[in-house]
Design a protein around this motif. Structure first.
Motif, PDB file in Angstrom:
ATOM      1  N   LYS A   1       8.062  -3.848  -4.116  1.00 54.36           N
ATOM      2  CA  LYS A   1       7.122  -3.997  -5.390  1.00 54.36           C
ATOM      3  C   LYS A   1       6.360  -5.082  -5.078  1.00 54.36           C
ATOM      4  CE  LYS A   1       7.302  -5.129 -10.003  1.00 54.36           C
ATOM      5  NZ  LYS A   1       8.572  -5.423 -11.326  1.00 54.36           N
ATOM      6  N   THR A   2       6.812  -6.323  -4.479  1.00 55.01           N
ATOM      7  CA  THR A   2       5.829  -7.468  -4.398  1.00 55.01           C
ATOM      8  C   THR A   2       4.555  -7.037  -3.219  1.00 55.01           C
ATOM      9  OG1 THR A   2       7.667  -9.038  -4.683  1.00 55.01           O
ATOM     10  CG2 THR A   2       5.803  -9.883  -3.634  1.00 55.01           C
TER      11      THR A   2
ATOM     12  N   GLN B   1       2.429  -4.888  -5.033  1.00 58.83           N
ATOM     13  CA  GLN B   1       1.399  -5.487  -5.982  1.00 58.83           C
ATOM     14  C   GLN B   1       0.230  -6.251  -5.166  1.00 58.83           C
ATOM     15  OE1 GLN B   1       4.509  -7.580  -8.104  1.00 58.83           O
ATOM     16  NE2 GLN B   1       4.620  -6.436  -9.953  1.00 58.83           N
ATOM     17  N   LYS B   2       0.697  -6.927  -4.202  1.00 61.36           N
ATOM     18  CA  LYS B   2      -0.269  -7.604  -3.714  1.00 61.36           C
ATOM     19  C   LYS B   2      -1.348  -6.721  -2.892  1.00 61.36           C
ATOM     20  CE  LYS B   2       2.878 -11.423  -1.907  1.00 61.36           C
ATOM     21  NZ  LYS B   2       3.067 -12.208  -0.837  1.00 61.36           N
TER      22      LYS B   2
ATOM     23  N   TRP C   1      -2.413  -3.924  -4.278  1.00 63.06           N
ATOM     24  CA  TRP C   1      -3.155  -3.570  -5.241  1.00 63.06           C
ATOM     25  C   TRP C   1      -4.141  -4.566  -5.751  1.00 63.06           C
ATOM     26  CZ3 TRP C   1      -2.516  -4.889 -10.714  1.00 63.06           C
ATOM     27  CH2 TRP C   1      -3.444  -4.146 -11.454  1.00 63.06           C
ATOM     28  N   GLN C   2      -3.695  -5.697  -5.690  1.00 70.64           N
ATOM     29  CA  GLN C   2      -4.630  -7.008  -6.233  1.00 70.64           C
ATOM     30  C   GLN C   2      -5.848  -7.198  -5.245  1.00 70.64           C
ATOM     31  OE1 GLN C   2      -1.796 -10.284  -6.512  1.00 70.64           O
ATOM     32  NE2 GLN C   2      -1.066  -9.406  -8.625  1.00 70.64           N
TER      33      GLN C   2
ATOM     34  N   ALA D   1       9.343  -0.488  -6.205  1.00 69.78           N
ATOM     35  CA  ALA D   1       7.899  -0.393  -6.312  1.00 69.78           C
ATOM     36  C   ALA D   1       7.351   1.228  -6.714  1.00 69.78           C
ATOM     37  CB  ALA D   1       7.709  -0.488  -4.609  1.00 69.78           C
TER      38      ALA D   1
ATOM     39  N   TRP E   1       7.285   0.641 -10.518  1.00 69.67           N
ATOM     40  CA  TRP E   1       5.934   0.004 -10.903  1.00 69.67           C
ATOM     41  C   TRP E   1       4.663   0.881 -10.554  1.00 69.67           C
ATOM     42  CZ3 TRP E   1       1.579  -1.853  -8.275  1.00 69.67           C
ATOM     43  CH2 TRP E   1       0.780  -2.877  -8.878  1.00 69.67           C
ATOM     44  N   ALA E   2       4.514   1.681  -9.423  1.00 70.47           N
ATOM     45  CA  ALA E   2       3.612   2.424  -9.169  1.00 70.47           C
ATOM     46  C   ALA E   2       3.197   3.543 -10.320  1.00 70.47           C
ATOM     47  CB  ALA E   2       3.517   3.036  -7.982  1.00 70.47           C
TER      48      ALA E   2
ATOM     49  N   LYS F   1       1.968   2.038 -13.509  1.00 65.36           N
ATOM     50  CA  LYS F   1       0.327   1.735 -13.378  1.00 65.36           C
ATOM     51  C   LYS F   1      -0.493   2.981 -13.130  1.00 65.36           C
ATOM     52  CE  LYS F   1       0.327  -2.789 -13.493  1.00 65.36           C
ATOM     53  NZ  LYS F   1      -0.467  -3.684 -14.499  1.00 65.36           N
TER      54      LYS F   1
END
Length: 204
Positions: free
Chosen positions: A169-170, A173-174, A176-177, A193, A196-197, A200
């Motif tokens: 997940k981390t 997220q990185k 994606w950012q 992950a 979370w996806a 979003k």
């Protein structure tokens, strides 16, 4: 525990599980004698992709049988598909299953037999060697012979499945950012992950 540490732990555990699974599904190769009887460089190269079994007499799932030596009498027996001892029996089992046999020794020298035996006998011995080649019994004494035999064996085997890398997940997220590619070839999302996806509404 921090999220990054948790992701790292998940990845470590996943890698270990994948490694154990890969080992359990690795094709095996039987060496009839102890590893000292075989060229170390060839053994090392084979060990990178296959599970090696030394001093074994039986393994129905093995893809290759390796010998350090074999006598002419045993070769004649194998060519006639007639077992005369434990070794010739094992070789015959492999060739009947359509599996290769490698002998890490020189091809028998026919010169002396041509000089001391009748012509008909010498011709029979020549035919034996031709049969062995047709049976996929290879004599290996050089790097070229080894590489050719190895390439031929790999062509007959199913394609190796690429090792999967899990994206936490981390990490997702990185990416994606940073507007990076979220998922690369042979990568799989962990459950967290993936959740979370989905939240979003990311298209992967």
């Amino acid at each position: 525990m921090q999220s990054a540490e948790m992701d790292k732990l998940i990845q470590i555990i996943t890698d270990r599980l994948m490694e154990q699974l890969e080992q359990s599904t690795q094709a095996s190769i039987i060496f009839c004698d102890n590893h000292e009887a075989y060229p170390a460089t060839y053994v090392q190269k084979l060990s990178a992709d296959y599970h090696l079994v030394f001093g074994s007499k039986q393994d129905s799932d093995a893809i290759l049988l390796c010998l350090s030596q074999i006598t002419l009498s045993q070769l004649i027996a194998v060519a006639n598909l007639t077992a005369v001892d434990e070794l010739s029996s094992q070789v015959i089992q492999f060739i009947l299953a359509g599996k290769p046999v490698w002998v890490f020794a020189a091809v028998p020298n026919l010169t002396k037999y041509r000089q001391q035996t009748r012509f008909a006998v010498w011709q029979q011995i020549k035919q034996v060697l031709q049969k062995l080649t047709a049976f996929d019994i290879q004599f290996i004494q050089s790097d070229d012979q080894f590489e050719q035999a190895l390439a031929a064996m790999k062509r007959r085997l199913p394609a190796k499945v690429a090792k999967r890398q899990y994206v936490t997940k981390t990490l997702l997220q990185k990416r994606w950012q940073r507007r990076e590619a979220l998922l690369k070839t042979d990568e799989v999302l962990t459950d967290l992950a993936a959740e979370w996806a989905q939240d979003k509404n990311l298209k992967l």
